[in-house]
Design a protein around this motif. Structure first.
Motif, PDB file in Angstrom:
ATOM      1  N   SER A  22       4.413   7.410   6.118  1.00  0.00           N
ATOM      2  CA  SER A  22       5.430   7.518   7.163  1.00  0.00           C
ATOM      3  C   SER A  22       6.152   6.180   7.273  1.00  0.00           C
ATOM      4  O   SER A  22       5.830   5.231   6.558  1.00  0.00           O
ATOM      5  N   TYR A  23       7.119   6.132   8.185  1.00  0.00           N
ATOM      6  CA  TYR A  23       7.768   4.852   8.484  1.00  0.00           C
ATOM      7  C   TYR A  23       7.321   4.352   9.862  1.00  0.00           C
ATOM      8  O   TYR A  23       8.029   3.635  10.528  1.00  0.00           O
ATOM      9  N   ILE A  24       6.142   4.797  10.271  1.00  0.00           N
ATOM     10  CA  ILE A  24       5.659   4.431  11.602  1.00  0.00           C
ATOM     11  C   ILE A  24       4.599   3.341  11.452  1.00  0.00           C
ATOM     12  O   ILE A  24       3.640   3.515  10.696  1.00  0.00           O
ATOM     13  N   GLY A  46       0.890   4.224  -2.744  1.00  0.00           N
ATOM     14  CA  GLY A  46       0.793   5.654  -2.438  1.00  0.00           C
ATOM     15  C   GLY A  46       1.776   6.466  -3.274  1.00  0.00           C
ATOM     16  O   GLY A  46       1.418   7.466  -3.891  1.00  0.00           O
ATOM     17  N   HIS A  47       3.030   6.008  -3.343  1.00  0.00           N
ATOM     18  CA  HIS A  47       4.024   6.690  -4.186  1.00  0.00           C
ATOM     19  C   HIS A  47       3.584   6.678  -5.651  1.00  0.00           C
ATOM     20  O   HIS A  47       3.728   7.659  -6.367  1.00  0.00           O
ATOM     21  N   PHE A  48       3.065   5.523  -6.081  1.00  0.00           N
ATOM     22  CA  PHE A  48       2.637   5.365  -7.480  1.00  0.00           C
ATOM     23  C   PHE A  48       1.587   6.413  -7.825  1.00  0.00           C
ATOM     24  O   PHE A  48       1.532   6.917  -8.946  1.00  0.00           O
ATOM     25  N   TYR A  70      13.051   7.459  -8.067  1.00  0.00           N
ATOM     26  CA  TYR A  70      12.129   6.521  -7.456  1.00  0.00           C
ATOM     27  C   TYR A  70      12.461   6.379  -5.991  1.00  0.00           C
ATOM     28  O   TYR A  70      13.586   6.527  -5.584  1.00  0.00           O
ATOM     29  N   VAL A  71      11.434   6.152  -5.248  1.00  0.00           N
ATOM     30  CA  VAL A  71      11.613   6.223  -3.821  1.00  0.00           C
ATOM     31  C   VAL A  71      11.842   4.864  -3.217  1.00  0.00           C
ATOM     32  O   VAL A  71      11.023   3.997  -3.336  1.00  0.00           O
ATOM     33  N   ALA A  72      12.943   4.736  -2.592  1.00  0.00           N
ATOM     34  CA  ALA A  72      13.173   3.493  -1.878  1.00  0.00           C
ATOM     35  C   ALA A  72      12.368   3.554  -0.598  1.00  0.00           C
ATOM     36  O   ALA A  72      12.372   4.538   0.095  1.00  0.00           O
ATOM     37  N   VAL A  73      11.698   2.502  -0.333  1.00  0.00           N
ATOM     38  CA  VAL A  73      10.910   2.489   0.865  1.00  0.00           C
ATOM     39  C   VAL A  73      11.588   1.626   1.815  1.00  0.00           C
ATOM     40  O   VAL A  73      12.339   0.812   1.448  1.00  0.00           O
ATOM     41  N   GLY A  74      11.176   1.684   2.998  1.00  0.00           N
ATOM     42  CA  GLY A  74      11.909   0.802   3.780  1.00  0.00           C
ATOM     43  C   GLY A  74      11.306   0.223   4.979  1.00  0.00           C
ATOM     44  O   GLY A  74      11.328   0.798   6.027  1.00  0.00           O
ATOM     45  N   GLY A  83       4.323  11.602  -1.411  1.00  0.00           N
ATOM     46  CA  GLY A  83       5.682  11.358  -0.909  1.00  0.00           C
ATOM     47  C   GLY A  83       5.664  11.054   0.577  1.00  0.00           C
ATOM     48  O   GLY A  83       4.621  11.019   1.218  1.00  0.00           O
ATOM     49  N   HIS A  84       6.839  10.846   1.114  1.00  0.00           N
ATOM     50  CA  HIS A  84       6.950  10.551   2.541  1.00  0.00           C
ATOM     51  C   HIS A  84       6.504  11.725   3.398  1.00  0.00           C
ATOM     52  O   HIS A  84       6.622  12.879   2.995  1.00  0.00           O
ATOM     53  N   THR A  85       6.020  11.417   4.578  1.00  0.00           N
ATOM     54  CA  THR A  85       5.713  12.489   5.527  1.00  0.00           C
ATOM     55  C   THR A  85       6.996  13.118   6.043  1.00  0.00           C
ATOM     56  O   THR A  85       7.004  14.261   6.451  1.00  0.00           O
ATOM     57  N   PRO A 134       0.815  -1.233   0.000  1.00  0.00           N
ATOM     58  CA  PRO A 134       0.000   0.000   0.000  1.00  0.00           C
ATOM     59  C   PRO A 134       0.845   1.279   0.000  1.00  0.00           C
ATOM     60  O   PRO A 134       0.495   2.266  -0.651  1.00  0.00           O
ATOM     61  N   HIS A 135       1.964   1.253   0.718  1.00  0.00           N
ATOM     62  CA  HIS A 135       2.860   2.418   0.765  1.00  0.00           C
ATOM     63  C   HIS A 135       3.404   2.722  -0.638  1.00  0.00           C
ATOM     64  O   HIS A 135       3.388   3.870  -1.096  1.00  0.00           O
ATOM     65  N   GLU A 136       3.847   1.677  -1.335  1.00  0.00           N
ATOM     66  CA  GLU A 136       4.365   1.888  -2.692  1.00  0.00           C
ATOM     67  C   GLU A 136       3.257   2.356  -3.635  1.00  0.00           C
ATOM     68  O   GLU A 136       3.499   3.134  -4.555  1.00  0.00           O
TER      69      GLU A 136
END
Ligand SMILES: [Zn+2]
Length: 484
Positions: free
Chosen positions: A384-386, A212-214, A465-469, A218-220, A208-210
Protein backbone atom coordinates in the motif's frame (compact mmCIF):
# COMPACT_ATOMS: atom_id res chain seq x y z
CA UNK A 1 29.93 -23.04 -7.20
CA UNK A 2 26.35 -23.86 -6.33
CA UNK A 3 24.05 -25.01 -9.11
CA UNK A 4 20.96 -22.90 -9.64
CA UNK A 5 17.61 -24.40 -10.56
CA UNK A 6 18.20 -23.08 -14.08
CA UNK A 7 21.52 -24.97 -14.26
CA UNK A 8 19.77 -28.16 -13.21
CA UNK A 9 16.87 -27.62 -15.61
CA UNK A 10 19.08 -26.92 -18.63
CA UNK A 11 21.71 -29.57 -17.90
CA UNK A 12 19.06 -32.16 -17.24
CA UNK A 13 17.52 -31.39 -20.63
CA UNK A 14 20.95 -31.79 -22.22
CA UNK A 15 21.64 -34.91 -20.20
CA UNK A 16 24.88 -33.40 -18.96
CA UNK A 17 24.57 -33.64 -15.17
CA UNK A 18 27.26 -35.71 -13.49
CA UNK A 19 26.23 -37.86 -10.56
CA UNK A 20 27.08 -35.40 -7.79
CA UNK A 21 25.29 -32.62 -9.65
CA UNK A 22 22.36 -34.95 -10.17
CA UNK A 23 22.18 -35.60 -6.42
CA UNK A 24 22.29 -31.88 -5.68
CA UNK A 25 19.50 -31.16 -8.16
CA UNK A 26 17.41 -34.04 -6.79
CA UNK A 27 17.89 -32.88 -3.23
CA UNK A 28 17.19 -29.20 -3.73
CA UNK A 29 15.20 -28.63 -6.91
CA UNK A 30 12.55 -31.30 -6.72
CA UNK A 31 10.34 -29.29 -4.42
CA UNK A 32 10.09 -25.76 -3.11
CA UNK A 33 12.58 -24.65 -0.45
CA UNK A 34 11.30 -23.55 2.95
CA UNK A 35 13.93 -20.82 3.32
CA UNK A 36 15.71 -18.48 0.99
CA UNK A 37 18.89 -16.43 1.35
CA UNK A 38 19.74 -14.26 -1.63
CA UNK A 39 22.77 -12.15 -2.57
CA UNK A 40 22.40 -8.45 -3.29
CA UNK A 41 24.53 -6.45 -5.73
CA UNK A 42 24.39 -2.72 -5.03
CA UNK A 43 25.24 -0.71 -8.16
CA UNK A 44 25.58 3.06 -7.71
CA UNK A 45 25.44 5.12 -10.92
CA UNK A 46 26.60 8.75 -10.96
CA UNK A 47 27.08 8.71 -7.21
CA UNK A 48 30.34 9.81 -5.56
CA UNK A 49 32.07 7.27 -3.42
CA UNK A 50 31.90 9.76 -0.54
CA UNK A 51 28.12 9.76 -0.72
CA UNK A 52 27.82 6.00 -0.29
CA UNK A 53 27.99 5.06 3.34
CA UNK A 54 28.24 1.52 4.55
CA UNK A 55 25.98 2.47 7.41
CA UNK A 56 23.22 3.41 4.99
CA UNK A 57 23.44 0.06 3.22
CA UNK A 58 23.60 -1.73 6.54
CA UNK A 59 20.49 0.02 7.87
CA UNK A 60 18.61 -0.67 4.63
CA UNK A 61 19.64 -4.33 4.63
CA UNK A 62 18.82 -4.86 8.30
CA UNK A 63 15.39 -3.38 7.82
CA UNK A 64 14.76 -5.38 4.63
CA UNK A 65 15.66 -8.56 6.49
CA UNK A 66 13.41 -7.69 9.43
CA UNK A 67 10.50 -7.18 7.06
CA UNK A 68 11.06 -10.41 5.10
CA UNK A 69 12.17 -12.75 7.89
CA UNK A 70 8.65 -13.89 8.83
CA UNK A 71 8.24 -15.14 5.26
CA UNK A 72 11.53 -17.06 5.25
CA UNK A 73 13.35 -14.66 2.90
CA UNK A 74 16.71 -13.13 3.82
CA UNK A 75 19.28 -11.10 1.92
CA UNK A 76 23.02 -10.44 2.19
CA UNK A 77 25.33 -8.01 0.47
CA UNK A 78 27.54 -9.74 -2.05
CA UNK A 79 28.91 -6.88 -4.12
CA UNK A 80 29.04 -3.09 -4.17
CA UNK A 81 30.00 -1.21 -7.35
CA UNK A 82 30.22 2.57 -7.45
CA UNK A 83 30.43 4.17 -10.89
CA UNK A 84 30.93 7.85 -10.14
CA UNK A 85 30.67 8.89 -13.76
CA UNK A 86 28.49 6.38 -15.58
CA UNK A 87 28.02 6.60 -19.35
CA UNK A 88 24.52 5.15 -19.38
CA UNK A 89 22.67 7.18 -16.77
CA UNK A 90 20.01 9.62 -17.84
CA UNK A 91 16.54 10.73 -16.88
CA UNK A 92 15.69 10.63 -20.59
CA UNK A 93 14.18 7.26 -21.42
CA UNK A 94 14.99 7.71 -25.10
CA UNK A 95 18.67 8.51 -24.72
CA UNK A 96 20.67 5.61 -26.09
CA UNK A 97 24.27 4.55 -26.39
CA UNK A 98 25.91 1.80 -28.38
CA UNK A 99 27.26 -1.18 -26.53
CA UNK A 100 30.72 0.05 -27.55
CA UNK A 101 30.02 3.33 -25.72
CA UNK A 102 28.77 1.69 -22.53
CA UNK A 103 31.70 -0.70 -22.26
CA UNK A 104 33.27 1.40 -19.45
CA UNK A 105 30.12 0.82 -17.34
CA UNK A 106 30.11 -2.89 -18.16
CA UNK A 107 33.81 -3.19 -17.37
CA UNK A 108 33.22 -1.57 -13.98
CA UNK A 109 30.40 -3.98 -13.22
CA UNK A 110 31.68 -7.17 -14.81
CA UNK A 111 35.45 -6.82 -15.00
CA UNK A 112 35.63 -7.11 -18.79
CA UNK A 113 38.84 -6.63 -20.79
CA UNK A 114 40.05 -3.34 -22.25
CA UNK A 115 39.95 -4.70 -25.79
CA UNK A 116 36.47 -4.15 -27.28
CA UNK A 117 36.12 -7.45 -29.06
CA UNK A 118 37.48 -9.41 -26.12
CA UNK A 119 35.10 -7.56 -23.79
CA UNK A 120 32.16 -8.43 -26.04
CA UNK A 121 33.16 -12.10 -26.13
CA UNK A 122 33.57 -12.19 -22.36
CA UNK A 123 30.16 -10.59 -21.87
CA UNK A 124 28.56 -13.22 -24.10
CA UNK A 125 30.37 -15.98 -22.24
CA UNK A 126 28.99 -14.69 -18.94
CA UNK A 127 25.47 -14.52 -20.38
CA UNK A 128 25.73 -17.94 -22.01
CA UNK A 129 26.87 -19.47 -18.72
CA UNK A 130 23.62 -18.16 -17.25
CA UNK A 131 21.50 -19.70 -19.99
CA UNK A 132 20.78 -16.74 -22.25
CA UNK A 133 19.70 -18.28 -25.55
CA UNK A 134 21.94 -18.29 -28.59
CA UNK A 135 19.37 -16.27 -30.50
CA UNK A 136 19.51 -13.52 -27.90
CA UNK A 137 23.31 -13.63 -27.82
CA UNK A 138 23.45 -13.22 -31.59
CA UNK A 139 21.59 -9.93 -31.25
CA UNK A 140 24.23 -8.45 -28.97
CA UNK A 141 26.78 -6.49 -31.01
CA UNK A 142 29.04 -3.53 -30.33
CA UNK A 143 26.70 -1.36 -32.40
CA UNK A 144 23.50 -2.43 -30.65
CA UNK A 145 21.89 0.51 -28.79
CA UNK A 146 20.82 0.56 -25.16
CA UNK A 147 19.05 3.14 -23.02
CA UNK A 148 19.86 3.51 -19.33
CA UNK A 149 17.64 0.68 -18.13
CA UNK A 150 18.60 -1.67 -20.96
CA UNK A 151 22.26 -1.07 -20.14
CA UNK A 152 22.05 -1.98 -16.46
CA UNK A 153 19.64 -4.84 -17.18
CA UNK A 154 22.16 -6.38 -19.57
CA UNK A 155 24.80 -6.22 -16.83
CA UNK A 156 22.43 -7.62 -14.22
CA UNK A 157 21.66 -10.58 -16.50
CA UNK A 158 25.38 -11.35 -16.55
CA UNK A 159 25.15 -11.61 -12.73
CA UNK A 160 21.73 -13.23 -12.53
CA UNK A 161 22.71 -15.29 -9.49
CA UNK A 162 22.31 -12.10 -7.41
CA UNK A 163 19.56 -9.51 -7.01
CA UNK A 164 20.75 -6.25 -8.56
CA UNK A 165 19.79 -2.97 -6.91
CA UNK A 166 20.66 0.09 -9.01
CA UNK A 167 20.81 3.39 -7.14
CA UNK A 168 20.79 6.34 -9.53
CA UNK A 169 19.82 10.02 -9.71
CA UNK A 170 17.83 9.86 -12.96
CA UNK A 171 15.01 7.64 -11.72
CA UNK A 172 11.58 9.27 -11.98
CA UNK A 173 10.25 7.72 -8.75
CA UNK A 174 11.80 6.89 -5.43
CA UNK A 175 11.80 3.24 -6.40
CA UNK A 176 10.90 0.97 -9.29
CA UNK A 177 10.73 -2.77 -9.70
CA UNK A 178 8.65 -5.53 -11.19
CA UNK A 179 7.97 -9.23 -11.31
CA UNK A 180 9.70 -11.68 -13.62
CA UNK A 181 8.66 -12.42 -17.19
CA UNK A 182 7.78 -16.07 -17.90
CA UNK A 183 10.72 -16.53 -20.25
CA UNK A 184 14.11 -16.87 -18.55
CA UNK A 185 16.51 -17.23 -21.48
CA UNK A 186 16.28 -13.55 -22.41
CA UNK A 187 19.25 -11.16 -22.13
CA UNK A 188 17.30 -8.52 -20.23
CA UNK A 189 17.86 -9.02 -16.51
CA UNK A 190 15.79 -8.00 -13.52
CA UNK A 191 16.68 -4.96 -11.49
CA UNK A 192 15.33 -3.12 -8.52
CA UNK A 193 15.89 0.64 -8.81
CA UNK A 194 16.20 3.25 -6.09
CA UNK A 195 16.65 6.97 -6.57
CA UNK A 196 19.91 8.22 -5.11
CA UNK A 197 18.17 10.95 -3.09
CA UNK A 198 17.24 8.10 -0.73
CA UNK A 199 20.89 8.11 0.34
CA UNK A 200 20.26 11.38 2.14
CA UNK A 201 17.31 10.19 4.13
CA UNK A 202 16.29 7.37 6.35
CA UNK A 203 13.25 6.13 4.51
CA UNK A 204 12.91 2.42 5.15
CA UNK A 205 9.73 1.70 3.23
CA UNK A 206 10.95 1.89 -0.36
CA UNK A 207 13.37 -1.04 -0.57
CA UNK A 208 11.08 -3.66 1.03
CA UNK A 209 8.15 -2.43 -1.09
CA UNK A 210 10.20 -2.76 -4.29
CA UNK A 211 11.36 -6.19 -3.18
CA UNK A 212 7.67 -7.07 -2.88
CA UNK A 213 7.17 -6.11 -6.54
CA UNK A 214 10.32 -8.05 -7.45
CA UNK A 215 8.67 -11.11 -5.97
CA UNK A 216 5.47 -10.62 -7.88
CA UNK A 217 3.03 -8.78 -5.64
CA UNK A 218 1.26 -5.63 -6.83
CA UNK A 219 -0.22 -2.65 -5.08
CA UNK A 220 -3.20 -3.05 -2.81
CA UNK A 221 -4.78 -0.07 -4.52
CA UNK A 222 -5.98 0.81 -7.96
CA UNK A 223 -5.00 4.23 -9.26
CA UNK A 224 -7.18 6.97 -10.53
CA UNK A 225 -10.84 6.56 -9.78
CA UNK A 226 -13.24 9.43 -10.11
CA UNK A 227 -16.07 7.67 -8.33
CA UNK A 228 -16.94 7.37 -4.68
CA UNK A 229 -16.22 3.68 -4.87
CA UNK A 230 -13.73 2.01 -7.20
CA UNK A 231 -15.38 -0.55 -9.45
CA UNK A 232 -13.04 -3.50 -9.89
CA UNK A 233 -14.45 -4.30 -13.33
CA UNK A 234 -15.10 -8.00 -12.83
CA UNK A 235 -16.54 -8.50 -16.27
CA UNK A 236 -13.60 -7.03 -18.17
CA UNK A 237 -10.96 -8.62 -16.00
CA UNK A 238 -12.30 -12.01 -15.10
CA UNK A 239 -13.51 -12.93 -18.54
CA UNK A 240 -10.23 -11.87 -20.10
CA UNK A 241 -7.90 -13.97 -18.03
CA UNK A 242 -4.79 -14.83 -20.03
CA UNK A 243 -5.78 -18.48 -20.39
CA UNK A 244 -9.50 -18.23 -19.69
CA UNK A 245 -8.88 -19.09 -16.04
CA UNK A 246 -7.70 -22.60 -16.85
CA UNK A 247 -4.27 -22.08 -15.33
CA UNK A 248 -5.61 -20.84 -12.01
CA UNK A 249 -8.26 -23.59 -11.90
CA UNK A 250 -5.57 -26.23 -12.33
CA UNK A 251 -4.29 -25.06 -8.95
CA UNK A 252 -7.36 -24.09 -6.95
CA UNK A 253 -9.85 -26.46 -8.53
CA UNK A 254 -12.88 -26.03 -10.77
CA UNK A 255 -14.83 -24.48 -7.90
CA UNK A 256 -11.93 -22.28 -6.78
CA UNK A 257 -12.06 -23.79 -3.31
CA UNK A 258 -8.56 -25.26 -2.92
CA UNK A 259 -5.61 -23.43 -1.38
CA UNK A 260 -3.07 -21.99 -3.80
CA UNK A 261 -0.21 -23.71 -2.01
CA UNK A 262 3.21 -23.30 -3.49
CA UNK A 263 3.23 -24.50 -7.11
CA UNK A 264 6.74 -25.60 -8.02
CA UNK A 265 8.37 -26.63 -11.27
CA UNK A 266 10.77 -29.49 -10.55
CA UNK A 267 14.11 -29.26 -12.40
CA UNK A 268 13.33 -32.51 -14.22
CA UNK A 269 9.81 -31.51 -15.18
CA UNK A 270 8.53 -31.75 -18.73
CA UNK A 271 8.20 -29.05 -21.33
CA UNK A 272 4.45 -29.14 -20.71
CA UNK A 273 5.06 -28.54 -16.99
CA UNK A 274 7.03 -25.44 -17.92
CA UNK A 275 4.25 -24.20 -20.19
CA UNK A 276 1.63 -24.72 -17.48
CA UNK A 277 3.82 -22.96 -14.96
CA UNK A 278 4.26 -20.01 -17.32
CA UNK A 279 0.52 -19.91 -17.96
CA UNK A 280 -0.08 -19.79 -14.25
CA UNK A 281 2.26 -16.80 -14.07
CA UNK A 282 -0.27 -15.01 -16.23
CA UNK A 283 -3.23 -15.77 -13.97
CA UNK A 284 -1.86 -16.15 -10.44
CA UNK A 285 -2.31 -12.44 -9.71
CA UNK A 286 -5.99 -13.10 -9.06
CA UNK A 287 -5.08 -15.14 -5.99
CA UNK A 288 -3.80 -12.26 -3.82
CA UNK A 289 -6.27 -9.83 -5.37
CA UNK A 290 -9.60 -11.15 -4.12
CA UNK A 291 -8.66 -10.23 -0.58
CA UNK A 292 -8.59 -6.54 -1.54
CA UNK A 293 -12.11 -6.51 -2.96
CA UNK A 294 -15.64 -6.32 -1.60
CA UNK A 295 -19.25 -6.27 -2.69
CA UNK A 296 -22.39 -4.62 -1.34
CA UNK A 297 -21.89 -2.46 1.72
CA UNK A 298 -18.24 -3.20 2.36
CA UNK A 299 -18.88 -6.91 2.70
CA UNK A 300 -15.63 -8.74 2.55
CA UNK A 301 -15.13 -11.98 0.64
CA UNK A 302 -13.91 -14.94 2.64
CA UNK A 303 -12.47 -16.85 -0.28
CA UNK A 304 -11.65 -16.73 -3.95
CA UNK A 305 -14.73 -18.88 -4.53
CA UNK A 306 -17.00 -16.30 -2.87
CA UNK A 307 -15.52 -13.54 -4.98
CA UNK A 308 -16.02 -15.49 -8.21
CA UNK A 309 -19.58 -16.39 -7.22
CA UNK A 310 -20.50 -12.80 -6.52
CA UNK A 311 -18.92 -11.60 -9.74
CA UNK A 312 -20.58 -14.26 -11.85
CA UNK A 313 -23.91 -13.44 -10.22
CA UNK A 314 -23.54 -9.94 -11.61
CA UNK A 315 -22.84 -8.15 -8.35
CA UNK A 316 -20.58 -5.13 -8.62
CA UNK A 317 -17.18 -5.80 -7.11
CA UNK A 318 -15.20 -2.92 -5.61
CA UNK A 319 -11.58 -2.29 -4.66
CA UNK A 320 -10.94 -1.80 -0.96
CA UNK A 321 -8.01 0.54 -1.48
CA UNK A 322 -7.90 3.08 -4.29
CA UNK A 323 -6.74 6.49 -5.28
CA UNK A 324 -9.65 8.82 -5.79
CA UNK A 325 -10.00 11.88 -7.98
CA UNK A 326 -6.29 11.80 -8.52
CA UNK A 327 -6.48 13.96 -11.59
CA UNK A 328 -8.29 16.58 -9.53
CA UNK A 329 -8.95 19.41 -11.95
CA UNK A 330 -10.08 22.11 -9.59
CA UNK A 331 -13.73 21.07 -9.56
CA UNK A 332 -15.22 20.86 -6.13
CA UNK A 333 -15.04 17.30 -4.87
CA UNK A 334 -15.70 16.07 -1.38
CA UNK A 335 -12.33 14.44 -1.05
CA UNK A 336 -9.47 13.18 -3.10
CA UNK A 337 -6.24 11.28 -2.56
CA UNK A 338 -5.77 7.76 -1.22
CA UNK A 339 -8.95 6.42 0.38
CA UNK A 340 -6.93 4.51 3.00
CA UNK A 341 -4.42 6.39 5.12
CA UNK A 342 -2.95 6.84 8.54
CA UNK A 343 -5.06 9.37 10.41
CA UNK A 344 -2.68 11.30 12.61
CA UNK A 345 -5.27 12.92 14.83
CA UNK A 346 -7.06 9.64 15.54
CA UNK A 347 -3.75 7.73 15.62
CA UNK A 348 -5.17 4.93 13.56
CA UNK A 349 -5.46 3.61 10.04
CA UNK A 350 -8.74 4.37 8.26
CA UNK A 351 -10.39 4.00 4.86
CA UNK A 352 -13.13 6.12 3.29
CA UNK A 353 -15.84 4.78 1.01
CA UNK A 354 -18.82 6.23 -0.79
CA UNK A 355 -20.25 9.69 -0.40
CA UNK A 356 -23.37 11.18 1.01
CA UNK A 357 -22.51 10.13 3.60
CA UNK A 358 -18.85 9.25 3.45
CA UNK A 359 -18.28 6.03 5.33
CA UNK A 360 -15.16 5.92 7.44
CA UNK A 361 -13.95 2.50 8.57
CA UNK A 362 -11.07 1.95 10.93
CA UNK A 363 -8.45 -0.76 10.95
CA UNK A 364 -10.55 -3.12 13.07
CA UNK A 365 -13.25 -3.48 10.45
CA UNK A 366 -13.21 -7.03 9.00
CA UNK A 367 -12.70 -5.61 5.51
CA UNK A 368 -9.45 -3.94 6.57
CA UNK A 369 -8.04 -6.03 9.40
CA UNK A 370 -5.26 -8.34 8.27
CA UNK A 371 -5.46 -7.18 4.68
CA UNK A 372 -4.86 -3.43 4.62
CA UNK A 373 -3.89 -3.03 8.29
CA UNK A 374 -2.15 -5.48 10.63
CA UNK A 375 -1.03 -5.74 14.24
CA UNK A 376 -3.86 -3.67 15.72
CA UNK A 377 -3.50 -1.07 13.03
CA UNK A 378 0.13 -0.23 13.81
CA UNK A 379 1.33 -1.84 10.57
CA UNK A 380 0.03 -1.39 7.03
CA UNK A 381 0.28 -3.54 3.93
CA UNK A 382 3.74 -3.53 2.35
CA UNK A 383 2.19 -2.92 -1.05
CA UNK A 384 0.00 0.00 0.00
CA UNK A 385 1.00 3.65 0.15
CA UNK A 386 0.03 3.85 3.81
CA UNK A 387 2.81 4.33 6.34
CA UNK A 388 1.95 4.32 10.04
CA UNK A 389 4.53 6.05 12.26
CA UNK A 390 7.89 4.31 12.45
CA UNK A 391 9.19 2.14 15.15
CA UNK A 392 12.47 0.40 14.56
CA UNK A 393 11.56 -1.23 11.23
CA UNK A 394 9.32 -0.23 8.41
CA UNK A 395 5.79 0.15 9.66
CA UNK A 396 4.64 -0.88 6.19
CA UNK A 397 5.50 -4.54 6.48
CA UNK A 398 2.24 -6.51 6.58
CA UNK A 399 1.14 -8.90 3.85
CA UNK A 400 -1.81 -11.25 3.57
CA UNK A 401 -1.44 -15.02 3.47
CA UNK A 402 -2.33 -14.86 -0.22
CA UNK A 403 0.38 -12.29 -0.93
CA UNK A 404 2.79 -14.56 0.91
CA UNK A 405 1.76 -17.44 -1.35
CA UNK A 406 2.45 -15.18 -4.29
CA UNK A 407 5.98 -14.17 -3.28
CA UNK A 408 6.90 -17.84 -2.86
CA UNK A 409 5.34 -18.74 -6.17
CA UNK A 410 7.28 -15.89 -7.82
CA UNK A 411 10.49 -17.00 -6.10
CA UNK A 412 9.88 -20.37 -7.79
CA UNK A 413 9.58 -18.86 -11.29
CA UNK A 414 12.34 -19.79 -13.76
CA UNK A 415 13.62 -16.22 -13.97
CA UNK A 416 13.93 -15.97 -10.18
CA UNK A 417 15.46 -19.44 -10.03
CA UNK A 418 18.49 -18.05 -11.80
CA UNK A 419 19.28 -16.72 -8.30
CA UNK A 420 21.45 -18.55 -5.83
CA UNK A 421 19.58 -19.56 -2.73
CA UNK A 422 22.32 -19.94 -0.15
CA UNK A 423 20.04 -21.90 2.15
CA UNK A 424 20.32 -24.95 -0.08
CA UNK A 425 22.87 -27.45 1.14
CA UNK A 426 24.15 -25.16 3.91
CA UNK A 427 23.44 -24.40 7.56
CA UNK A 428 23.19 -20.68 6.84
CA UNK A 429 19.43 -20.60 7.32
CA UNK A 430 19.04 -22.92 10.29
CA UNK A 431 18.14 -20.03 12.57
CA UNK A 432 15.27 -18.83 10.40
CA UNK A 433 11.85 -19.19 11.99
CA UNK A 434 9.89 -22.19 10.76
CA UNK A 435 7.61 -21.49 7.90
CA UNK A 436 4.04 -22.42 8.32
CA UNK A 437 3.64 -23.55 4.84
CA UNK A 438 0.07 -24.59 4.60
CA UNK A 439 0.18 -26.74 1.58
CA UNK A 440 3.59 -27.55 0.25
CA UNK A 441 3.47 -29.40 -2.99
CA UNK A 442 4.29 -27.86 -6.26
CA UNK A 443 4.49 -24.36 -7.02
CA UNK A 444 4.78 -22.46 -10.05
CA UNK A 445 5.48 -19.03 -10.58
CA UNK A 446 4.96 -15.47 -10.64
CA UNK A 447 2.64 -13.13 -12.03
CA UNK A 448 3.56 -11.59 -15.23
CA UNK A 449 0.28 -10.90 -16.84
CA UNK A 450 0.96 -10.90 -20.50
CA UNK A 451 -1.84 -9.13 -22.11
CA UNK A 452 -5.22 -8.68 -20.55
CA UNK A 453 -5.50 -5.88 -18.12
CA UNK A 454 -3.50 -6.77 -15.07
CA UNK A 455 -5.43 -6.49 -11.85
CA UNK A 456 -2.73 -4.54 -10.35
CA UNK A 457 0.19 -2.80 -11.55
CA UNK A 458 3.08 -5.01 -10.69
CA UNK A 459 5.52 -5.65 -13.42
CA UNK A 460 3.68 -8.42 -14.96
CA UNK A 461 5.55 -8.27 -18.17
CA UNK A 462 9.13 -7.38 -18.76
CA UNK A 463 8.25 -3.90 -19.78
CA UNK A 464 5.76 -2.99 -17.13
CA UNK A 465 7.57 -1.77 -14.11
CA UNK A 466 5.91 -0.23 -11.20
CA UNK A 467 6.77 3.19 -10.09
CA UNK A 468 6.51 3.39 -6.41
CA UNK A 469 6.09 6.36 -4.58
CA UNK A 470 7.26 7.72 -1.44
CA UNK A 471 6.76 10.88 -3.39
CA UNK A 472 3.22 9.90 -4.20
CA UNK A 473 2.66 8.96 -0.58
CA UNK A 474 4.01 12.24 0.66
CA UNK A 475 1.83 14.12 -1.78
CA UNK A 476 -1.22 12.04 -0.92
CA UNK A 477 -0.68 12.50 2.78
CA UNK A 478 -0.23 16.21 2.34
CA UNK A 479 -3.45 16.33 0.39
CA UNK A 480 -5.32 14.25 2.93
CA UNK A 481 -4.07 16.47 5.72
CA UNK A 482 -5.22 19.55 3.91
CA UNK A 483 -8.66 18.10 3.43
CA UNK A 484 -9.13 17.12 7.03
ZN1 LIG B 1 4.90 0.01 -5.82
Amino acid sequence: MQLTWADCWMNHKEDSLNSSEQSFCDAYYSEAPTHRLYDLRWIFLDVDEDDVSEDWMEVQLTNLNSVFLPWGFQFQTNEVVIIADAVAESDDYYEEWTLREILPDLRAQLGLSEDEQMALDELKDELAARHVSQEELDNITLDEEYNTAAAFRLASRARSESITIVIRPGLDASGKSGGPPPEFQISRGSVLELRSTLLNGNSLTTLPHEMGHFFGIGHTHAPDYNEAEADFGFEQRWTRMAHDGEAIRRVVGEDYSQPFGEPYLAYDGSGQDLVEHQELMGEAFVWPTWNFLYSGDQEKFNSLAEFVQAGEAGETIYRTNFERNYGFDGKSVEWYGMNCFWNDSASEGQCLFGEDPVIRLNNQHPLLQDSIFFENGTVSNLMSYITPPYEDVSSRRGITDEQEDMIRFTANSPMRMLLYNHCLGTELCSDFPDNQDDSGGDDSEVGPVPEPVPFCCTGTSTEIYVAVGIVAVAVALAIMRRKR
